[in-house]
Design an enzyme around this catalytic site. Structure first.
Site, short mmCIF file in Angstrom:
data_model
loop_
_atom_site.label_atom_id
_atom_site.label_comp_id
_atom_site.label_asym_id
_atom_site.label_seq_id
_atom_site.Cartn_x
_atom_site.Cartn_y
_atom_site.Cartn_z
NE ARG A 33 -30.04 -38.63 37.34
CZ ARG A 33 -29.17 -39.61 37.14
NH1 ARG A 33 -30.02 -40.70 37.73
NH2 ARG A 33 -29.56 -40.40 35.79
CB THR A 35 -24.58 -31.00 40.28
OG1 THR A 35 -26.30 -31.45 39.77
CG2 THR A 35 -24.02 -30.12 39.64
CG ASP A 77 -32.93 -41.80 29.04
OD1 ASP A 77 -34.35 -41.75 28.67
OD2 ASP A 77 -32.14 -40.71 29.91
CG ASP A 134 -33.23 -40.42 25.28
OD1 ASP A 134 -34.03 -39.37 25.47
OD2 ASP A 134 -32.13 -40.75 26.19
#
Length: 212
Positions: free
Chosen positions: A103, A107, A202, A205
């Site tokens: 992603r 945007t 995340d 991560d």
């Protein structure tokens, strides 16, 4: 779209430890694998089977085996790789493809940067692996990517989902696809950065470390 939220004490316990910000990466990876194995039990409930004659040590019988063509497991890179071991532990005969999607954080558009999939997925039962179902954009794109290759039976396996993402799936997934979603929990909402709340941060991560 069919949604299944896995309801089990072990899922609740493991998910709580997974969410904890103090859980180290090695434990995080192990918990993701364990949770996916528990989810896979539900996700594979409707696998196609064929009658198979065998002989036990006592007598002949007609048993059941997974039908051909083999199921296809597709982790969405990179976080989906952390789910692969847990899925193939329960379904070792499946074939594995890879789909690289990310992603754009500015945007929120979905960018496809890699794929390793058969050109023809006709008749294949496909399982998409991605820990987080946030906005739903990646999952919609990945599902239609498989459908363009002939897949009509697609199950998404996610650890946690946001209500906004689930609503987008209901709206945007082609209704001709037999589409199912299996999750451990549906969280409260997305924040202004499109992160799931309370979520777990995340997933990529926490599985593999930060990438500068």
């Amino acid at each position: 779209m069919e949604l299944h939220v896995v309801n089990h004490p072990l899922v609740e316990h493991k998910l709580t430890v997974l969410r904890d910000r103090n859980t180290p990466s090695n434990i995080f990876r192990e918990l993701v694998s364990e949770l996916v194995t528990l989810e896979a039990y539900e996700a594979t409930r409707n696998l196609d089977l064929v009658d198979t004659p065998i002989e036990t040590p006592v007598a002949p019988m007609i048993g059941k085996k997974i039908a051909a063509p083999k199921p296809m497991v597709v982790p969405v890179l990179r976080a989906g790789l952390g789910m692969l071991d847990g899925m193939t532990r329960l379904l070792p005969t499946a074939e594995v493809g890879f789909l690289g999607m990310r992603r754009d954080e500015a945007t929120l558009d979905i960018i496809t940067y890699a794929n390793r999939l058969p050109e023809d997925l006709t008749g294949r039962q496909c399982f998409l692996l991605d820990p987080m179902l946030a906005t739903g954009g990646t999952l919609v794109a990945a599902t239609h990517y498989l459908a363009e290759r002939g897949a009509k039976d697609i199950t998404a396996i996610n650890i946690i989902a946001a209500p906004e993402g689930l609503e987008r799936l209901k709206k945007d997934i082609d209704p001709s696809i037999d589409f199912k979603v299996v999750v451990c929990a549906v969280d409260d909402h997305l924040n202004e950065h499109a992160y799931i709340v309370p979520g777990l941060g995340d997933a990529g991560d926490r599985l593999y470390g930060l990438i500068d």
